[in-house]
Design a protein around this motif. Structure first.
Motif, short mmCIF file in Angstrom:
data_model
loop_
_atom_site.label_atom_id
_atom_site.label_comp_id
_atom_site.label_asym_id
_atom_site.label_seq_id
_atom_site.Cartn_x
_atom_site.Cartn_y
_atom_site.Cartn_z
N PRO A 26 11.95 -45.04 -69.59
CA PRO A 26 13.06 -44.98 -70.55
C PRO A 26 12.67 -44.16 -71.78
O PRO A 26 11.56 -44.31 -72.31
CB PRO A 26 13.30 -46.45 -70.91
N PRO A 27 13.54 -43.28 -72.26
CA PRO A 27 13.22 -42.49 -73.46
C PRO A 27 13.27 -43.37 -74.71
O PRO A 27 14.01 -44.38 -74.75
CB PRO A 27 14.33 -41.43 -73.49
N PRO A 28 12.50 -43.05 -75.71
CA PRO A 28 12.59 -43.80 -76.97
C PRO A 28 14.00 -43.74 -77.54
O PRO A 28 14.75 -42.80 -77.31
CB PRO A 28 11.59 -43.07 -77.88
N ASP A 29 14.36 -44.78 -78.30
CA ASP A 29 15.71 -44.87 -78.84
C ASP A 29 16.04 -43.66 -79.71
O ASP A 29 15.26 -43.25 -80.58
CB ASP A 29 15.86 -46.15 -79.68
N GLY A 30 17.22 -43.09 -79.45
CA GLY A 30 17.71 -41.99 -80.26
C GLY A 30 17.11 -40.64 -79.96
O GLY A 30 17.50 -39.64 -80.57
N LEU A 31 16.21 -40.58 -78.97
CA LEU A 31 15.52 -39.31 -78.73
C LEU A 31 16.43 -38.29 -78.07
O LEU A 31 16.26 -37.09 -78.25
CB LEU A 31 14.29 -39.57 -77.85
N CYS B 181 7.27 -33.89 -70.99
CA CYS B 181 6.02 -33.66 -70.28
C CYS B 181 5.60 -34.89 -69.47
O CYS B 181 5.06 -34.77 -68.36
CB CYS B 181 4.91 -33.27 -71.25
N GLU B 182 5.85 -36.09 -70.02
CA GLU B 182 5.51 -37.31 -69.29
C GLU B 182 6.37 -37.43 -68.03
O GLU B 182 5.86 -37.79 -66.96
CB GLU B 182 5.71 -38.52 -70.19
N VAL B 183 7.65 -37.14 -68.14
CA VAL B 183 8.53 -37.18 -66.96
C VAL B 183 8.08 -36.15 -65.93
O VAL B 183 8.08 -36.42 -64.71
CB VAL B 183 9.99 -36.95 -67.38
N ALA B 184 7.70 -34.96 -66.39
CA ALA B 184 7.23 -33.92 -65.46
C ALA B 184 5.98 -34.38 -64.72
O ALA B 184 5.86 -34.18 -63.50
CB ALA B 184 6.95 -32.64 -66.24
N GLN C 128 21.67 -35.74 -70.47
CA GLN C 128 21.68 -37.17 -70.80
C GLN C 128 22.13 -38.00 -69.60
O GLN C 128 21.57 -39.07 -69.32
CB GLN C 128 22.59 -37.40 -71.99
N LEU C 129 23.13 -37.53 -68.88
CA LEU C 129 23.58 -38.25 -67.69
C LEU C 129 22.51 -38.26 -66.61
O LEU C 129 22.30 -39.27 -65.93
CB LEU C 129 24.86 -37.61 -67.15
N ARG C 130 21.80 -37.17 -66.46
CA ARG C 130 20.79 -37.07 -65.42
C ARG C 130 19.57 -37.93 -65.72
O ARG C 130 18.88 -38.38 -64.80
CB ARG C 130 20.38 -35.61 -65.24
N PHE C 131 19.28 -38.15 -66.99
CA PHE C 131 18.11 -38.94 -67.33
C PHE C 131 18.38 -40.44 -67.22
O PHE C 131 17.49 -41.25 -67.51
CB PHE C 131 17.63 -38.58 -68.74
N GLU C 132 19.57 -40.81 -66.79
CA GLU C 132 19.83 -42.22 -66.52
C GLU C 132 18.95 -42.74 -65.40
O GLU C 132 18.66 -43.94 -65.35
CB GLU C 132 21.31 -42.40 -66.16
N ARG C 133 18.51 -41.85 -64.49
CA ARG C 133 17.67 -42.28 -63.38
C ARG C 133 16.31 -42.77 -63.84
O ARG C 133 15.58 -43.43 -63.09
CB ARG C 133 17.50 -41.14 -62.38
N TYR C 134 15.92 -42.41 -65.07
CA TYR C 134 14.61 -42.82 -65.59
C TYR C 134 14.70 -44.03 -66.53
O TYR C 134 13.70 -44.38 -67.15
CB TYR C 134 13.96 -41.66 -66.34
N ALA D 240 11.85 -33.44 -82.25
CA ALA D 240 11.58 -32.39 -81.27
C ALA D 240 10.19 -32.57 -80.66
O ALA D 240 9.99 -32.41 -79.45
CB ALA D 240 11.71 -31.02 -81.91
N ALA D 241 9.21 -32.89 -81.49
CA ALA D 241 7.85 -33.10 -80.98
C ALA D 241 7.79 -34.33 -80.07
O ALA D 241 7.13 -34.31 -79.02
CB ALA D 241 6.88 -33.26 -82.15
N ARG D 242 8.49 -35.41 -80.43
CA ARG D 242 8.51 -36.61 -79.58
C ARG D 242 9.22 -36.33 -78.26
O ARG D 242 8.79 -36.79 -77.19
CB ARG D 242 9.19 -37.75 -80.31
N LEU D 243 10.33 -35.59 -78.32
CA LEU D 243 11.06 -35.26 -77.10
C LEU D 243 10.22 -34.38 -76.19
O LEU D 243 10.23 -34.52 -74.96
CB LEU D 243 12.37 -34.55 -77.45
#
Length: 797
Positions: free
Chosen positions: A372-377, A398-401, A361-367, A390-393
């Motif tokens: 930005p991830p959907p709320d609550g994901l 994959c999008e970030v990759a 979670q801390l590392r994904f702050e760069r995105y 799980a399917a949304r995450l």
């Protein structure tokens, strides 16, 4: 900044190799000798000179020529000596002095073998005790032994052929079960390092540590410091424990002792925390152990560390940074594995999952600004499972990759980095990631609608997939894109390019569910037809053949575990008959190639855990039997107290294994405890390593967990992909249920007293033997229910 100007570094003990200085010296001496040789043709003796002047000048010029020639030979010899010291490939090892029962020749040979494994020592053609290379002593000995001019000349020629650059001598003592080794390392002509004093209770392990300690002394002044792992240690003193941990980790990894390898890698990182190359190797091993969340954190730490230290493309860390970014993107592309561990993971690994989630979670702050991830994901699941999230995450990962790979492709890279990881390799990795992203959207019931770049970082060659909204994609379109990505684009990495192309076709074969399993929403996902599946399999195998044909056979052997059982992209392909043919042709195994299930690594882990529990139980049973007194003999109370404490620790270890066997730290602690108990009791325990999969082991062990032992013969019958996968899932479920039952049994309070009678010793041995029999799946002689009942009765007695 040189090491000698940095007070935080302790300089290396051995001197720096100075080849250029001595080549210049020998060249100057050669010019001087040439001058003395031609001077008589330039100089004339005056007619009025004294009678002896001509003779005196001739003698002087001849003497000058001889002295210059000697200096030239000495300079050549010293230059060659310095080159040998820099190459670290001419080491002379004297016969060890042994104070004990061991053979000096055998101990010295083992030490040479261990040193050779560190890739620093090459055996000399003519072994023997090295000579002291000192100019005056050699000239004197040559003169004393001379009986004629030819004898003198032959002795003088030896000045240009120096002895071995490094001389090692040692003395081994054994006292009260402890082995002590004293090593002296001398860098010719006369530079001695501080003596090394090592102690261990295992002679083989002691010699291995000694070899690694010698290598750590030599490497900072040798060409081996050009290796990326040790580039920052050039001229500095490498701690012996650091090099020993790194060498042991590589050895354990080769032997499939993955838990011990991870522990040694982490021990090395404690001594060298900024070594990003070792961190990348940790990430690779975590991938092999299906620790995808941990691998993602490790790779991201490497990227962050390199960015904070501003390592550029010309630094030794550039390759590690590139590989970390690439592997991080591929791990993110396996969003089904990450999302499963995040939202649907095993409750027994909850604490590890919580720690991993917090780190990620801390590392994904760069995105937050770009993707930005959907709320609550990324919220904490609080122990509950949520397939929708799980399917949304999975789709988000994959999008970030895809975004990371597109950035990596767009960035310019120097030629040496493009040779390490070519543009085509990155493009094919991007293609596999796009397929996984399409698969995730199809599983959600929201098709992606063809390929499109993330944040407008476009990559050419993907146009045939841009208008293909289906999953699985059109085989013709996919084949055309793969063909375009394999077009020459500068430096090539043929193995990786063709292997990634095989992964692209293999990903298209995967079921669309989590972790490559069948879809949970089959009505929204189109499945492959029989002909389509055969076409994809044939294309994947053709690319694997091309990859195998492009590299040396030694490289193929190194990649075998990853290809055969560990790469998640090939999980479905391994279950095809064509893959068995590929394995037979490429690796020529000593037995028929098995039909592998999708979750072959999960099978290996469950079998590894069961084997570990069985060995611990057998070890404790052996100890109690060994110290059981004969009739009318007194009880050894000291042994009873010692093994009673060991038994309490063993029950605690078994309990932790039953409740947290997914944690490599738990398994490692159990292995170390087993090694201590085996050494103390004399129990013969082979190294505990991950087993190699075979259909015989699968069906035999699966039958051992049922009440029908006749099922173990089914492996001899023709099996299909569905049967193998079904049997594997059944075996994994029964293994998990058995561990849960064991964990519940161990929570029941029992009468725990120190054995004081022969009957007490026998009952303790029987209890442990019953536990070993319960986990003896491959050698079971009775139904599992009977074995479980026997252990339960013995445990509660």
């Amino acid at each position: 900044m040189p090491v000698r100007h940095r007070p935080e570094f302790e300089p290396a003990e051995l001197p720096k190799a100075r080849m250029v200085r001595w080549w210049v010296f020998s060249g100057a001496a050669a010019l001087l000798a040439l001058a003395f040789l031609v001077l008589p043709y330039w100089l004339t003796v005056p007619a009025d000179a004294p009678v002896g002047a001509s003779f005196t000048m001739t003698v002087a010029l001849f003497s000058g020529f001889i002295v210059s020639l000697l200096f030239m030979l000495y300079g050549i010899g010293r230059a060659r000596l310095e080159i040998a010291a820099y190459n670290a490939n001419e080491v002379d090892i004297e016969l060890f002095e042994i104070d004990g029962d061991s053979s000096p020749a055998e101990v010295t040979a083992v030490f040479k073998s261990k040193l050779n494994e560190s890739r620093m020592y090459t055996p000399a053609v003519v072994p023997g005790v090295s000579r002291s290379y000192d100019f005056i002593q050699i000239v004197e000995s040559a003169g004393e032994a001379a009986t004629g001019w030819w004898r003198v000349a032959s002795r003088l020629i030896r000045l240009a052929r120096p002895p071995h650059a490094i001389r090692i001598s040692g003395r081994l003592r054994t006292r009260d079960g402890q082995h002590q080794l004293v090593l002296e390392v001398v860098r010719q002509p006369g530079f001695a390092a501080s003596p090394l004093l090592l102690t261990d209770d295992d002679e083989q392990r002691l010699l291995g540590r000694a070899a690694n300690a010698v290598a750590a002394l030599v490497i900072p002044r040798s060409k081996y410091c050009r290796n990326q792992q040790w580039a920052r240690w050039r001229g500095a003193k490498i701690p012996g424990a650091l090099f020993d941990a790194y060498e042991r980790a590589n050895q354990y990894k080769t032997e499939r002792r993955y838990d011990e390898a991870l522990a040694e890698y982490h021990r090395a990182i404690e001594l060298d925390p900024a070594n990003v190359h070792i961190r990348v190797e940790i990430g690779n091993l975590q991938e092999r152990l299906d620790l995808h969340l941990a691998a993602l954190v490790t790779y991201d730490d490497v990227v962050t560390l390199c960015e904070n230290r501003k390592y550029g493309p010309s630094t030794p860390e550039a390759a590690a940074l590139l590989l970390a970014r690439y592997r991080r993107a591929l791990v993110l592309g396996r969003g089904d594995w990450l999302a499963h561990d995040w939202w649907l993971g095993d409750p027994k690994t909850r604490m590890r999952q919580i720690r991993m989630r917090e780190s990620i979670q801390l590392r994904f702050e760069r995105y937050r600004e770009t993707l930005p991830p959907p709320d609550g994901l990324l919220d904490d699941p609080d122990g509950s499972t949520n397939e929708v999230k799980a399917a949304r995450l999975r789709a988000y990962f994959c999008e970030v990759a895809q975004y990371e790979l597109e950035k990596l492709i767009a960035e310019p890279r120097p030629k040496h980095l493009r040779r390490l990881l070519s543009d085509n390799c990155l493009r094919l990795g991007l293609l596999a990631t796009h397929l996984r992203r399409s698969m995730a959207h199809a599983e959600m019931g929201a098709p992606l609608g063809g390929y499109s770049a993330v944040k407008n970082v476009s990559v050419d060659g993907f146009e045939p997939l841009a208008a293909d909204p289906d999953w699985p994609p059109s085989i013709d379109a996919l084949t055309e894109v793969v063909r375009q990505q394999l077009q020459p684009r500068g430096p090539e990495s043929v193995w990786h390019e063709h292997y990634n192309a095989a992964c692209v076709y293999a990903v298209a074969l995967l079921p669309s569910g989590m972790r490559g399993e069948p879809s949970a929403t089959k009505e929204t996902v189109r499945t492959l037809g029989v002909d389509e599946k055969k076409t994809l399999v044939a294309k994947a195998i053709a690319e694997l053949d091309s990859a195998a044909a492009s590299r040396h056979t030694g490289y193929l052997a190194q990649r075998r575990p990853w290809v055969m059982s560990e790469d998640p992209d090939l999980s479905t392909l391994r279950g095809q008959p064509e893959f068995r043919t590929f394995e037979m042709i490429t690796y020529s195994p000593d037995r028929p190639t098995p039909l592998r299930p999708r979750r072959v690594h999960a099978w290996e882990l469950s079998t590894h855990t069961a084997t570990l529990v069985r060995h611990i139980a057998n070890c404790l049973a052996h100890a109690w039997r060994r110290y059981t007194p004969q009739p009318k003999e007194f009880v050894d109370e000291l042994a009873a107290d010692t093994w009673h404490r060991a038994e309490q620790d063993a029950w605690e270890t078994i309990s932790q294994l039953a409740s947290a066997n997914q944690e490599w730290q738990t398994r490692y602690q159990a292995i170390k405890a087993l090694q201590r108990w085996s050494h103390a009791s004399g129990y013969a325990c082979d190294d505990i390593r991950f087993p190699a999969y075979s259909e015989h082991s699968l069906f035999t062990r699966a039958a051992g967990l049922t009440d029908d032992l006749e099922l173990r013969k089914e492996w001899q019958l023709p099996q299909g992909e569905d049967t193998v996968n079904k049997e594997t899932e059944l075996y994994l479920r029964r293994c998990a249920e058995r561990l849960v039952e064991l964990s519940h049994l161990l929570r029941v309070p029992r009468h725990d007293v120190v054995p004081r009678t022969r009957k007490d010793f026998q009952q303790a041995a029987e209890t442990w033997a019953a536990l070993a029999d319960w986990f003896a799946d491959g050698d079971a002689l009775s139904p599992v229910s009977a074995r479980r009942t026997r252990f339960e009765r013995a445990f509660r007695r």
